[in-house]
Motif scaffolding. Structure first.
Motif, short mmCIF file in Angstrom:
data_model
loop_
_atom_site.label_atom_id
_atom_site.label_comp_id
_atom_site.label_asym_id
_atom_site.label_seq_id
_atom_site.Cartn_x
_atom_site.Cartn_y
_atom_site.Cartn_z
N ARG A 83 -50.98 57.96 94.96
CA ARG A 83 -50.40 59.16 94.35
C ARG A 83 -51.04 60.41 94.93
O ARG A 83 -50.36 61.39 95.22
CB ARG A 83 -50.56 59.14 92.83
N GLU A 84 -52.35 60.38 95.09
CA GLU A 84 -53.07 61.53 95.64
C GLU A 84 -52.58 61.83 97.05
O GLU A 84 -52.32 62.99 97.41
CB GLU A 84 -54.57 61.22 95.65
N ALA A 85 -52.43 60.76 97.86
CA ALA A 85 -51.98 60.94 99.24
C ALA A 85 -50.56 61.47 99.28
O ALA A 85 -50.24 62.38 100.05
CB ALA A 85 -52.08 59.61 99.99
N PHE A 86 -49.68 60.89 98.45
CA PHE A 86 -48.28 61.32 98.45
C PHE A 86 -48.14 62.76 97.99
O PHE A 86 -47.42 63.56 98.59
CB PHE A 86 -47.45 60.41 97.54
N THR A 87 -48.84 63.13 96.92
CA THR A 87 -48.71 64.47 96.37
C THR A 87 -49.16 65.53 97.37
O THR A 87 -48.48 66.55 97.55
CB THR A 87 -49.52 64.60 95.06
N THR A 88 -50.30 65.30 98.02
CA THR A 88 -50.79 66.30 98.98
C THR A 88 -49.87 66.39 100.19
O THR A 88 -49.54 67.49 100.66
CB THR A 88 -52.22 65.99 99.42
N ALA A 89 -49.42 65.23 100.70
CA ALA A 89 -48.54 65.24 101.87
C ALA A 89 -47.20 65.88 101.55
O ALA A 89 -46.65 66.67 102.34
CB ALA A 89 -48.34 63.82 102.38
N PRO A 165 -44.50 75.00 116.17
CA PRO A 165 -43.63 73.91 115.68
C PRO A 165 -44.28 73.14 114.54
O PRO A 165 -45.49 72.89 114.54
CB PRO A 165 -43.47 73.02 116.92
N VAL A 166 -43.46 72.77 113.58
CA VAL A 166 -43.94 72.07 112.38
C VAL A 166 -44.69 70.80 112.77
O VAL A 166 -45.71 70.46 112.17
CB VAL A 166 -42.75 71.73 111.46
N GLN A 167 -44.21 70.10 113.79
CA GLN A 167 -44.84 68.84 114.19
C GLN A 167 -46.29 69.04 114.63
O GLN A 167 -47.10 68.13 114.50
CB GLN A 167 -44.06 68.19 115.34
N GLU A 168 -46.61 70.23 115.11
CA GLU A 168 -47.97 70.50 115.59
C GLU A 168 -48.92 70.92 114.48
O GLU A 168 -50.14 70.75 114.62
CB GLU A 168 -47.94 71.59 116.67
N ILE A 169 -48.40 71.48 113.41
CA ILE A 169 -49.30 72.01 112.38
C ILE A 169 -49.35 71.17 111.12
O ILE A 169 -50.21 71.36 110.28
CB ILE A 169 -48.93 73.46 112.00
N ARG A 170 -48.41 70.20 110.99
CA ARG A 170 -48.34 69.42 109.74
C ARG A 170 -49.67 68.73 109.42
O ARG A 170 -50.22 68.90 108.34
CB ARG A 170 -47.22 68.39 109.84
N GLN A 171 -50.19 67.93 110.34
CA GLN A 171 -51.41 67.17 110.07
C GLN A 171 -52.66 68.06 109.95
O GLN A 171 -53.48 67.85 109.06
CB GLN A 171 -51.61 66.09 111.14
N PRO A 172 -52.85 69.07 110.83
CA PRO A 172 -53.99 69.98 110.63
C PRO A 172 -53.96 70.67 109.27
O PRO A 172 -55.00 70.83 108.62
CB PRO A 172 -53.85 70.99 111.77
N LEU A 187 -56.88 58.09 103.19
CA LEU A 187 -55.79 57.73 102.29
C LEU A 187 -54.60 57.20 103.07
O LEU A 187 -54.50 57.43 104.28
CB LEU A 187 -55.35 58.96 101.49
N PRO A 188 -53.70 56.50 102.38
CA PRO A 188 -52.46 56.07 103.05
C PRO A 188 -51.71 57.29 103.57
O PRO A 188 -51.77 58.36 102.99
CB PRO A 188 -51.68 55.37 101.92
N SER A 189 -51.01 57.14 104.68
CA SER A 189 -50.24 58.25 105.25
C SER A 189 -48.76 58.06 104.96
O SER A 189 -48.29 56.94 104.76
CB SER A 189 -50.47 58.36 106.75
N PHE A 190 -48.04 59.17 104.91
CA PHE A 190 -46.61 59.15 104.66
C PHE A 190 -45.91 59.96 105.74
O PHE A 190 -46.35 61.06 106.09
CB PHE A 190 -46.28 59.75 103.29
N THR A 191 -44.80 59.43 106.27
CA THR A 191 -44.02 60.17 107.25
C THR A 191 -43.13 61.18 106.53
O THR A 191 -42.92 61.09 105.31
CB THR A 191 -43.13 59.24 108.07
#
Length: 203
Positions: A83-89, A165-172, A187-191
């Protein structure tokens, strides 16, 4: 260039107003400035939105709906790392998608105290999201400072990185947000697709 339909013009006005409110502040932005930015007349703009407050309501309606929906979806998940991973992502994803409107919504200082009744709902929603990260009923003051700092930093970074581009800044952005909140465990990652599917967002 094809002439915009009424619905397209309506959405364009909201997008321009969201950007100006986010960059300049609600109080410092006039209806005339929004109209000028669009190359449109003030009277024409007021035909779509009868006041600046009505325009503000339109700007924050969709971000507020999406954040409220995230809160409800996440609240149905059991407490824990997923839940923590999903909510933040998902929060970062929504902020990226609705960056200007979210900037107005979460940076409460942009909106004067008496400007709009959703002000209290903004603070309440942010507190609910905070409770998903820190489910303890007695949130430590340091945790509250961390999450407020994280929200402000996330919004500011997204607005400043508008041309990247969103793809470049999403993970940072996600890593920085989690670090600021003190959520540093792996934590688990979500696409993006998984997040949108869980939230029921399409298009």
């Amino acid at each position: 260039m094809p002439r915009l339909t009424g619905a397209q013009l309506h959405e364009e006005i909201i997008a321009v107003a969201a950007r100006l409110f986010s960059e300049k502040g609600y109080a410092a932005t006039s209806v005339q400035q929004v109209a000028d930015e669009m190359g449109y007349s003030k009277s024409g703009l007021l035909h779509h939105f009868s006041s600046k407050q009505q325009l503000l309501a339109a700007v924050i309606r969709e971000p507020l709906r999406k954040l409220d929906h995230l809160d409800k979806v996440a609240a149905q998940m059991p407490q824990g790392r997923e839940r923590e991973a999903f909510t933040t992502a998902a929060l970062v994803e929504i902020v990226l998608e609705e960056r200007a409107g979210i900037g107005v919504l979460l940076n409460e200082g942009v909106v004067p105290t008496d400007a709009f009744e959703e002000r209290s709902e903004m603070a309440f929603l942010r507190q609910r999201l905070c409770n998903l990260f820190f489910p303890s009923p007695n949130l430590p003051f340091e945790a509250e400072v961390r999450i407020n700092f994280a929200f402000a930093g996330l919004i500011d970074s997204v607005i400043r990185c508008g041309d990247i581009p969103v793809q470049e800044i999403r993970q940072p952005l996600l890593r920085a947000f989690r670090d600021s909140c003190g959520l540093v465990a792996p934590l688990p990652s979500f696409t993006e697709e998984e997040i949108r599917e869980r939230l029921g967002f399409h298009g």
